[in-house]
Scaffold this motif. Structure first.
Motif, PDB file in Angstrom:
ATOM      1  N   VAL A  28       1.238  -1.354   0.040  1.00 21.89           N
ATOM      2  CA  VAL A  28      -0.386  -0.104   0.396  1.00 21.89           C
ATOM      3  C   VAL A  28       0.925   1.689   0.127  1.00 21.89           C
ATOM      4  CG1 VAL A  28      -1.891   1.270   1.406  1.00 21.89           C
ATOM      5  CG2 VAL A  28      -2.070  -0.723   1.157  1.00 21.89           C
ATOM      6  N   LYS A  29       2.261   0.744   0.972  1.00 16.51           N
ATOM      7  CA  LYS A  29       2.516   2.285   0.954  1.00 16.51           C
ATOM      8  C   LYS A  29       3.695   2.590  -0.797  1.00 16.51           C
ATOM      9  CE  LYS A  29       6.685   4.665   3.531  1.00 16.51           C
ATOM     10  NZ  LYS A  29       7.745   3.908   4.474  1.00 16.51           N
ATOM     11  N   LYS A  30       4.128   1.293  -1.248  1.00 15.10           N
ATOM     12  CA  LYS A  30       4.827   1.640  -2.198  1.00 15.10           C
ATOM     13  C   LYS A  30       4.092   2.217  -3.862  1.00 15.10           C
ATOM     14  CE  LYS A  30       7.567  -1.135  -5.866  1.00 15.10           C
ATOM     15  NZ  LYS A  30       8.008  -2.601  -6.228  1.00 15.10           N
ATOM     16  N   TYR A  31       2.583   1.494  -3.362  1.00 18.78           N
ATOM     17  CA  TYR A  31       1.881   1.713  -4.960  1.00 18.78           C
ATOM     18  C   TYR A  31       0.626   3.301  -4.201  1.00 18.78           C
ATOM     19  CZ  TYR A  31       4.263  -2.137  -7.178  1.00 18.78           C
ATOM     20  OH  TYR A  31       5.173  -2.853  -7.597  1.00 18.78           O
ATOM     21  N   ASP A  32       0.664   3.854  -3.065  1.00 23.13           N
ATOM     22  CA  ASP A  32      -0.631   4.985  -2.444  1.00 23.13           C
ATOM     23  C   ASP A  32      -1.801   4.371  -2.620  1.00 23.13           C
ATOM     24  OD1 ASP A  32      -1.330   6.664  -1.606  1.00 23.13           O
ATOM     25  OD2 ASP A  32      -0.744   8.300  -2.897  1.00 23.13           O
ATOM     26  N   GLU A  33      -2.244   2.930  -2.729  1.00 19.95           N
ATOM     27  CA  GLU A  33      -3.481   2.517  -3.607  1.00 19.95           C
ATOM     28  C   GLU A  33      -3.737   1.263  -3.076  1.00 19.95           C
ATOM     29  OE1 GLU A  33      -6.664   3.698  -4.565  1.00 19.95           O
ATOM     30  OE2 GLU A  33      -5.547   4.192  -6.321  1.00 19.95           O
ATOM     31  N   THR A  34      -4.946   1.566  -2.247  1.00 14.71           N
ATOM     32  CA  THR A  34      -5.973  -0.109  -1.102  1.00 14.71           C
ATOM     33  C   THR A  34      -6.697   0.302  -2.096  1.00 14.71           C
ATOM     34  OG1 THR A  34      -6.923   1.609  -0.176  1.00 14.71           O
ATOM     35  CG2 THR A  34      -5.010   1.213   0.961  1.00 14.71           C
ATOM     36  N   ASP A  35      -7.328  -0.006  -2.945  1.00 13.93           N
ATOM     37  CA  ASP A  35      -8.499  -0.182  -3.969  1.00 13.93           C
ATOM     38  C   ASP A  35      -7.763  -1.620  -4.900  1.00 13.93           C
ATOM     39  OD1 ASP A  35     -11.441  -0.111  -5.481  1.00 13.93           O
ATOM     40  OD2 ASP A  35      -9.637   0.219  -7.064  1.00 13.93           O
ATOM     41  N   PRO A  36      -8.280  -2.628  -4.627  1.00 10.38           N
ATOM     42  CA  PRO A  36      -7.732  -3.787  -5.709  1.00 10.38           C
ATOM     43  C   PRO A  36      -7.781  -3.460  -6.697  1.00 10.38           C
ATOM     44  CG  PRO A  36      -9.267  -4.215  -3.641  1.00 10.38           C
ATOM     45  CD  PRO A  36      -9.709  -3.004  -4.121  1.00 10.38           C
ATOM     46  N   ILE A  37      -8.849  -2.407  -7.566  1.00  9.82           N
ATOM     47  CA  ILE A  37      -8.639  -2.274  -9.089  1.00  9.82           C
ATOM     48  C   ILE A  37      -7.491  -1.927  -9.527  1.00  9.82           C
ATOM     49  CG2 ILE A  37      -9.552  -1.558 -10.872  1.00  9.82           C
ATOM     50  CD1 ILE A  37     -12.495  -2.410 -10.335  1.00  9.82           C
ATOM     51  N   ARG A  38      -7.059  -0.221  -8.669  1.00 12.38           N
ATOM     52  CA  ARG A  38      -6.794   0.236  -9.007  1.00 12.38           C
ATOM     53  C   ARG A  38      -4.657   0.008  -8.848  1.00 12.38           C
ATOM     54  NH1 ARG A  38     -10.454   3.802  -7.196  1.00 12.38           N
ATOM     55  NH2 ARG A  38      -9.541   4.096  -5.272  1.00 12.38           N
ATOM     56  N   LEU A  39      -4.581  -0.205  -7.227  1.00 10.17           N
ATOM     57  CA  LEU A  39      -3.742  -0.920  -6.770  1.00 10.17           C
ATOM     58  C   LEU A  39      -2.915  -2.228  -8.132  1.00 10.17           C
ATOM     59  CD1 LEU A  39      -1.540  -1.629  -5.108  1.00 10.17           C
ATOM     60  CD2 LEU A  39      -3.415  -3.960  -4.045  1.00 10.17           C
ATOM     61  N   ALA A  40      -4.183  -3.296  -8.699  1.00  7.95           N
ATOM     62  CA  ALA A  40      -3.268  -4.369  -9.226  1.00  7.95           C
ATOM     63  C   ALA A  40      -2.907  -3.118 -10.431  1.00  7.95           C
ATOM     64  CB  ALA A  40      -4.450  -5.310 -10.068  1.00  7.95           C
ATOM     65  N   ASP A  41      -3.308  -2.624 -11.241  1.00 10.08           N
ATOM     66  CA  ASP A  41      -3.074  -1.110 -12.612  1.00 10.08           C
ATOM     67  C   ASP A  41      -1.280  -0.701 -11.911  1.00 10.08           C
ATOM     68  OD1 ASP A  41      -3.495   0.315 -14.855  1.00 10.08           O
ATOM     69  OD2 ASP A  41      -3.290   2.124 -13.360  1.00 10.08           O
ATOM     70  N   ALA A  42      -1.716  -0.556 -10.525  1.00  6.48           N
ATOM     71  CA  ALA A  42      -0.019  -0.172 -10.597  1.00  6.48           C
ATOM     72  C   ALA A  42       0.784  -0.918 -10.356  1.00  6.48           C
ATOM     73  CB  ALA A  42      -0.129   0.989  -8.686  1.00  6.48           C
ATOM     74  N   MET A  43       0.643  -1.765  -9.956  1.00  9.44           N
ATOM     75  CA  MET A  43       1.455  -3.167  -9.980  1.00  9.44           C
ATOM     76  C   MET A  43       1.394  -3.833 -10.902  1.00  9.44           C
ATOM     77  SD  MET A  43       0.152  -4.994  -6.326  1.00  9.44           S
ATOM     78  CE  MET A  43       1.079  -6.344  -6.853  1.00  9.44           C
ATOM     79  N   LYS A  44       1.100  -3.568 -11.972  1.00 12.52           N
ATOM     80  CA  LYS A  44       1.406  -3.301 -13.913  1.00 12.52           C
ATOM     81  C   LYS A  44       0.772  -4.777 -13.689  1.00 12.52           C
ATOM     82  CE  LYS A  44       4.710  -0.213 -14.346  1.00 12.52           C
ATOM     83  NZ  LYS A  44       4.207   0.743 -14.866  1.00 12.52           N
ATOM     84  N   ILE A  45      -0.196  -5.781 -13.537  1.00 12.59           N
ATOM     85  CA  ILE A  45      -0.855  -6.823 -13.447  1.00 12.59           C
ATOM     86  C   ILE A  45      -2.244  -6.878 -14.623  1.00 12.59           C
ATOM     87  CG2 ILE A  45      -1.518  -9.068 -11.802  1.00 12.59           C
ATOM     88  CD1 ILE A  45      -0.981  -8.182  -9.684  1.00 12.59           C
TER      89      ILE A  45
END
Length: 204
Positions: A28-45
């Protein structure tokens, strides 16, 4: 990654939970995101949604790495609230079990049974990602029953049970009336009506 000589022992479980909580915080700290959809996008998944039915035993979702590209596929026939839970679960596999995912896809019908530690760990990850301690306590403090609180939080009761396990180890006085199996998402189609009810109630 923590290794335990006494697999299944209380200390091993406690260490793994602490490790997983730490991994959620770092992610969460690395990608500054908790929403799974936006987190997956930030993680390039790459996340794909495919119709895979709602019959008992249907595939809910899976995670795999192919040619160093991370893929998650979600059953689009399931309610959106449940898709979000499954996505959080699969992100848990992406963070915790990426080495294994290069060999075979993670999904509930092929690799794991109710006591497999990887499914347990992915559920712990998802519950910590989706449910903050504050939101859970707010729901409980409204004098709601456990199942009503789960509906308010838009998660299956089993996912709230996993969050309760974390919170109990952190000193919170919470008690769950159920003991969820690690493979509860295998039967997630049974939860669809409950989650749809929650969504309808929220719209009123």
């Amino acid at each position: 990654e923590i290794s335990c000589s006494l697999v299944g022992s209380e200390m091993c479980i406690r260490d793994r939970i602490e490790y997983i909580i730490d991994q959620v915080k770092k992610t969460v700290k690395k990608y500054d995101e908790t929403d799974p959809i936006r987190l997956a996008d930030a993680m390039k998944i790459i996340v794909s949604y495919k119709p895979m039915g709602t019959d008992e035993g249907c595939i809910k979702g899976f995670f795999v790495i192919a040619k160093r590209i991370k893929h998650i596929t979600i059953n689009s026939d399931l309610p959106e609230e449940l898709q979000k839970v499954i996505l959080a679960h699969e992100i848990g596999h992406a963070v915790l079990h990426k080495e294994d995912a290069q060999v075979a896809a993670f999904h509930e019908l092929m690799l794991f049974d109710g006591v497999d530690h990887k499914e347990y760990e992915a559920n712990i990850f998802a519950s910590e990602l989706l449910l903050s301690n504050e939101d859970v306590m707010d729901a409980i403090n409204e004098d709601q029953f456990f199942f009503d609180a789960a509906r308010q939080l838009c998660v299956p009761p089993e996912m709230l049970d996993f969050k309760f396990r974390i919170m109990k180890k952190q000193g919170f006085k919470v008690e769950s009336p159920i003991i969820a199996n690690g493979d509860f998402l295998k039967h997630a189609e049974r939860m669809s009506a409950c989650l749809l009810y929650t969504s309808d109630a929220a719209d009123d």
